[in-house]
Scaffold this motif. Structure first.
Motif, PDB file in Angstrom:
ATOM      1  N   GLY A   1       0.788  -1.222   0.000  1.00  0.00           N
ATOM      2  CA  GLY A   1       0.000   0.000   0.000  1.00  0.00           C
ATOM      3  C   GLY A   1       0.821   1.273   0.000  1.00  0.00           C
ATOM      4  O   GLY A   1       0.272   2.365   0.220  1.00  0.00           O
TER       5      GLY A   1
ATOM      6  N   ARG B   1      -7.883  -1.220   5.640  1.00  0.00           N
ATOM      7  CA  ARG B   1      -8.234   0.014   4.947  1.00  0.00           C
ATOM      8  C   ARG B   1      -7.642   0.120   3.546  1.00  0.00           C
ATOM      9  O   ARG B   1      -8.099   0.938   2.740  1.00  0.00           O
ATOM     10  CB  ARG B   1      -7.776   1.221   5.770  1.00  0.00           C
ATOM     11  N   LEU B   2      -6.630  -0.680   3.241  1.00  0.00           N
ATOM     12  CA  LEU B   2      -5.961  -0.554   1.944  1.00  0.00           C
ATOM     13  C   LEU B   2      -6.869  -0.970   0.799  1.00  0.00           C
ATOM     14  O   LEU B   2      -7.598  -1.954   0.893  1.00  0.00           O
ATOM     15  CB  LEU B   2      -4.683  -1.406   1.924  1.00  0.00           C
ATOM     16  N   ARG B   3      -6.791  -0.212  -0.304  1.00  0.00           N
ATOM     17  CA  ARG B   3      -7.590  -0.521  -1.498  1.00  0.00           C
ATOM     18  C   ARG B   3      -6.698  -0.551  -2.731  1.00  0.00           C
ATOM     19  O   ARG B   3      -6.981   0.071  -3.743  1.00  0.00           O
ATOM     20  CB  ARG B   3      -8.700   0.520  -1.687  1.00  0.00           C
TER      21      ARG B   3
ATOM     22  N   ASP C   1     -12.283  -1.864  -4.282  1.00  0.00           N
ATOM     23  CA  ASP C   1     -13.114  -2.101  -3.108  1.00  0.00           C
ATOM     24  C   ASP C   1     -13.488  -3.567  -2.950  1.00  0.00           C
ATOM     25  O   ASP C   1     -13.605  -4.070  -1.830  1.00  0.00           O
ATOM     26  CB  ASP C   1     -14.388  -1.245  -3.194  1.00  0.00           C
TER      27      ASP C   1
ATOM     28  N   ARG D   1     -11.715  -6.268  -3.671  1.00  0.00           N
ATOM     29  CA  ARG D   1     -10.613  -7.021  -3.046  1.00  0.00           C
ATOM     30  C   ARG D   1     -10.487  -6.625  -1.579  1.00  0.00           C
ATOM     31  O   ARG D   1     -10.148  -7.460  -0.729  1.00  0.00           O
ATOM     32  CB  ARG D   1      -9.303  -6.722  -3.786  1.00  0.00           C
ATOM     33  N   ARG D   2     -10.729  -5.355  -1.284  1.00  0.00           N
ATOM     34  CA  ARG D   2     -10.624  -4.928   0.110  1.00  0.00           C
ATOM     35  C   ARG D   2     -11.685  -5.609   0.961  1.00  0.00           C
ATOM     36  O   ARG D   2     -11.422  -6.007   2.109  1.00  0.00           O
ATOM     37  CB  ARG D   2     -10.757  -3.405   0.231  1.00  0.00           C
TER      38      ARG D   2
ATOM     39  N   GLN E   1     -11.084  -7.791   4.273  1.00  0.00           N
ATOM     40  CA  GLN E   1     -11.785  -7.516   5.530  1.00  0.00           C
ATOM     41  C   GLN E   1     -12.490  -8.759   6.051  1.00  0.00           C
ATOM     42  O   GLN E   1     -12.532  -9.011   7.262  1.00  0.00           O
ATOM     43  CB  GLN E   1     -12.781  -6.370   5.331  1.00  0.00           C
TER      44      GLN E   1
END
Length: 356
Positions: free
Chosen positions: A203, A232-234, A238, A240-241, A245
């Motif tokens: 990131g 929080r990393l994208r 979104d 994949r995030r 999560q």
């Protein structure tokens, strides 16, 4: 749905049930009593029989038997706020999930994430701000005291719940929001978590040497700060995030099964004191805690909308300016949410009708 501070014990119970819902041995959770059944007559008790006229027979609605004295189903909006201060005056909804808790046999828990960048109509604030549309995560921001655009119940969580219902027909009975500092405390109080990443995540921005933002593929142990950064990393969007999560939530659940978790409860209680924005009362918490005695990890599902449902675009937002957004067919998304509401599989067969 008015937010209020909760005592430390209730907050520990709330987190055990919602963030690590497969917990079966939370020790102090037993202090919350399950609903008490009516005791049977003893030999010393004599029932009193009186003569009455035959009762008028009237149709009654079928009562659905549930566990824990709970309603058949409970919908809880979980929000991860990006607020860096330990308050909820401002901050965007960095993560948005609705939890469907089924108290009818077979019991179960399902979590449905909503992309934060969905561009939606935000109801009930135009008269105060002139704003009618925004990203989904902005609804939470506009409802909280820092902006104060919303005069209804529940502040930011209330406006976000209303936005989800208005656009997609989502159901929300209760809410719980956790800010960044509280999330870090949760993970640290558990002693960190082990996450098995399917691929490397970097990131860092160009020329950055912050290796806290580099996560190799494979199994690794993370403390609260690093877990928060990973969540929080994208770097790959979104979708994949959301997958990452979900891996973090599963890792929290695995940690809850370990006996050492019980020893860490004092730290959990201290970590959550006054740090969660929620409208859950003792009765609903007791029902959720009771459910942990009859559920296991196989009864917890992580749903997701199909990626093809969303399109990346840009709009000129009155607050954010020229910003990247996600758009989706509202009627189609409404159908997916309706399936989730009804406890049906989150799939739509080819040719299936779409109800508004």
């Amino acid at each position: 749905m008015n937010p209020k501070p909760e005592n430390p014990l209730k907050i520990a119970q709330l987190i055990c049930v919602l963030l690590i819902p497969v917990t079966l041995g939370c020790g102090v959770l037993g202090q919350l009593d399950s609903p008490t059944p009516t005791p049977p007559l003893t030999e010393s008790q004599t029932p009193i029989i009186t003569s009455t006229s035959p009762p008028t027979v009237t149709p009654t609605a079928t009562v659905i038997p549930t566990v824990c004295g709970a309603p058949p189903v409970m919908f809880i909006l979980l929000i991860g706020s990006d607020a860096r201060q330990d308050t909820y005056n401002t901050g965007l909804a960095d993560a948005v999930r609705i939890v469907r808790v089924d108290f009818v046999e077979p019991v179960g828990i399902r979590l449905l994430p909503f992309p934060r960048d969905l561009y939606v109509e935000i109801p009930a604030i135009a008269s105060n701000s002139g704003i009618t549309h925004g990203k989904l995560n902005q609804a939470y921001l506009y409802g909280n005291p820092g902006y104060g655009y919303y005069e209804g119940e529940g502040q930011g969580p209330g406006l976000l719940a209303r936005t989800l219902e208005y656009n997609f027909g989502a159901r929300v009975d209760h809410y719980a929001a956790v800010n960044l500092q509280t999330f870090v405390k949760i993970v640290d109080a558990l002693g960190g978590i082990n996450v098995d990443l399917p691929y490397r995540i970097d990131g860092r921005v160009p020329k950055s040497k912050d290796f806290n933002l580099v996560f190799p593929a494979g199994n690794q142990h993370l403390n609260g700060y690093r877990t928060m950064l990973l969540a929080r990393l994208r770097t790959q969007g979104d979708a994949r995030r959301i997958e990452i999560q979900n891996l973090i939530l599963k890792a929290l659940a695995v940690k809850a099964f370990q006996p050492v978790t019980i020893l860490r409860l004092p730290g959990l209680i201290e970590a959550f004191h006054g740090s969660v924005q929620t409208d859950l009362e003792a009765g609903a918490i007791a029902q959720l805690v009771c459910l942990t005695s009859v559920i296991d990890s196989k009864q917890i599902e992580f749903d997701a909308f199909p990626e093809a449902l969303f399109t990346v675009g840009r709009v000129q937002d009155p607050v954010l300016g020229n910003t990247s957004i996600l758009s989706a067919d509202t009627a189609l998304m409404h159908q997916y949410v309706q399936n989730f509401n009804n406890g049906a599989p989150l799939v739509i067969e080819e040719g299936e009708g779409i109800s508004p």
